[in-house]
Enzyme design. Structure first.
Site, PDB file in Angstrom:
ATOM      1  N   SER A  22       2.039  65.531 -40.897  1.00  0.00           N
ATOM      2  CA  SER A  22       2.030  64.316 -40.185  1.00  0.00           C
ATOM      3  C   SER A  22       0.574  64.024 -39.606  1.00  0.00           C
ATOM      4  CB  SER A  22       3.353  64.557 -38.952  1.00  0.00           C
ATOM      5  OG  SER A  22       4.622  64.495 -39.440  1.00  0.00           O
TER       6      SER A  22
ATOM      7  N   ASP B  67      16.221  54.402 -36.633  1.00  0.00           N
ATOM      8  CA  ASP B  67      16.186  55.896 -37.171  1.00  0.00           C
ATOM      9  C   ASP B  67      17.594  56.684 -36.895  1.00  0.00           C
ATOM     10  OD1 ASP B  67      15.819  58.529 -38.282  1.00  0.00           O
ATOM     11  OD2 ASP B  67      14.412  59.099 -36.371  1.00  0.00           O
TER      12      ASP B  67
ATOM     13  N   ASP C 145      14.719  63.216 -41.550  1.00  0.00           N
ATOM     14  CA  ASP C 145      13.878  63.143 -40.143  1.00  0.00           C
ATOM     15  C   ASP C 145      13.819  64.573 -39.609  1.00  0.00           C
ATOM     16  OD1 ASP C 145      12.351  61.061 -38.232  1.00  0.00           O
ATOM     17  OD2 ASP C 145      12.947  62.992 -37.387  1.00  0.00           O
TER      18      ASP C 145
END
Length: 385
Positions: free
Chosen positions: A48, A72, A87
């Site tokens: 990330s 999301d 996720d």
């Protein structure tokens, strides 16, 4: 470059006078590879850490702005495909804009962005930050990492690019590999509001021969957004430390902008969860942290990687905070200085003692192994008789 560190390290002094075969073999055979310069040559999935750079790419291509939102639910699926790209947060983050996607490191935001962008445009944007190429630092044997593209895959594997591979690349996984130096340099370019930087080691020279010191940016990243977008990304990265995934290193004494990252080493099957206790330590996730300080006038940018360290927020970020603390709070009043002559003597005696212990242990293990092999051979001979 203010600091350039790779651990575990080794003592280079024996190489000057001639290192023994025994000692050199011990360094070469060490599982932790102390001769390997991880900062320069180690290539790792960046995880990330790349999200701030990628997020600016969404603005550059007109796919996102600071007010655009996605929903999301905790996963993303390609159209017509039942596979779920998960996720990190089960259940998802709900409604997410660009700032929140950085603050909470929302994977699904980048799955959707990369799907819309496509791998070729993602590649063409990320190379502007130096990914997939050498930074140009004044050191030999630098690795360039991999910023994948359809052409790269065709040339490397003679296979076509698959849509799911774009999704993996979007969160710094899959074929995407970067060195810690590349992450630090891309972070420095973000801190400098898009100025292109080539890292150099020489800070000053006072010798007889004149040496040109390069201490300024050498260009600017071609970007279609607004100049203020860089400052807004600074703000988003500061929110990571204030109340996001990096909040554990927050300090009121100065302002830090950062990004945590956790790069998967061992793939996890669909529907399964990562269980650190069930995995060999050398297959644990890599821990990342990159950032700069102070936010209002960036002086120092860094990248920290802890191989198989687990979570970036718990393992790598505190190391970054310690480095920032030294630069911001300690450097001027209590700087770290090279050891004095007397301190060097103590260090050398300690190293000699540690080497003697290591040699004795190595000889003991070799003797025990030889005795075991001899006993097994004798037992085998008796059995055959």
């Amino acid at each position: 470059m203010l600091a350039f560190v790779s651990n575990p390290s080794y003592d280079p002094n024996p190489f000057i006078s001639g290192i023994s075969f025994k000692d050199y073999d011990a360094l070469r055979e060490d599982l932790d590879q102390p001769l390997y310069n991880r900062a320069l040559q180690g290539t790792y999935p960046p995880g990330s850490t790349i999200k701030p750079f990628e997020g600016l790419g969404g603005i550059h291509y007109g796919l996102r702005d600071w007010n655009s939102t996605i929903y999301d639910p905790g996963y993303f699926s390609l159209p017509g495909d039942s596979h779920r790209f998960r996720d990190w947060k089960r259940g998802g983050h709900g409604t997410v804009d660009l700032k929140k996607s950085i603050q909470m490191s929302v994977d699904t935001y980048y799955y959707k962005l990369a799907y819309e962008m496509g791998i070729q445009r993602l590649h063409d944007w990320m190379v502007r930050f130096g990914f997939g190429d050498k930074t140009g630092i004044d050191l030999p044997n630098e690795k360039s990492g991999i910023m994948p593209s359809p052409k790269w895959k065709k040339d490397t594997y003679d296979k076509d690019w698959l849509p799911g591979e774009t999704i993996s690349v979007s969160i710094g996984q899959g074929y995407f590999l970067a060195t810690p130096l590349q992450i630090a340099n891309a972070t420095a370019m973000t801190a400098s509001k898009g100025k292109h930087i080539t890292p150099h080691l020489l800070k000053s020279s006072d010798g007889a021969a004149e040496v040109k010191i390069i201490d300024k940016p050498d260009g600017k990243i071609d970007y279609n957004g607004q100049p203020s977008d860089w400052l807004r990304m600074h703000d988003a990265m500061e929110s990571v430390v204030e109340n996001g995934t990096g909040r554990g290193i927050y300090t009121p004494r100065y302002r830090i902008a950062g990004k945590t990252g956790t790069a998967q080493v061992k793939s996890i099957a669909q529907g399964k969860r990562y269980d650190k206790s069930a995995i060999d330590k050398r297959h644990w996730d890599h821990a990342w942290f990159n950032g700069f300080a102070p936010v209002e006038d960036p002086q120092i940018a860094l990248a920290v990687l802890v191989e198989n360290g687990g979570g970036g927020s718990t393992t790598a970020a505190p190391i970054g905070r310690a480095l920032f603390d030294y630069w911001m709070l300690q450097r001027k009043t209590d700087p770290v200085l090279p050891p004095s002559a007397d301190e060097l003597k103590v260090i050398k005696r300690q190293k000699a003692f540690e080497k003697a212990l290591k040699d004795a242990l190595r000889e003991k293990e070799a003797k025990a192994l030889a005795e075991q092999e001899a006993a097994e051979a004798q037992a085998a001979a008796a059995t055959s008789e």
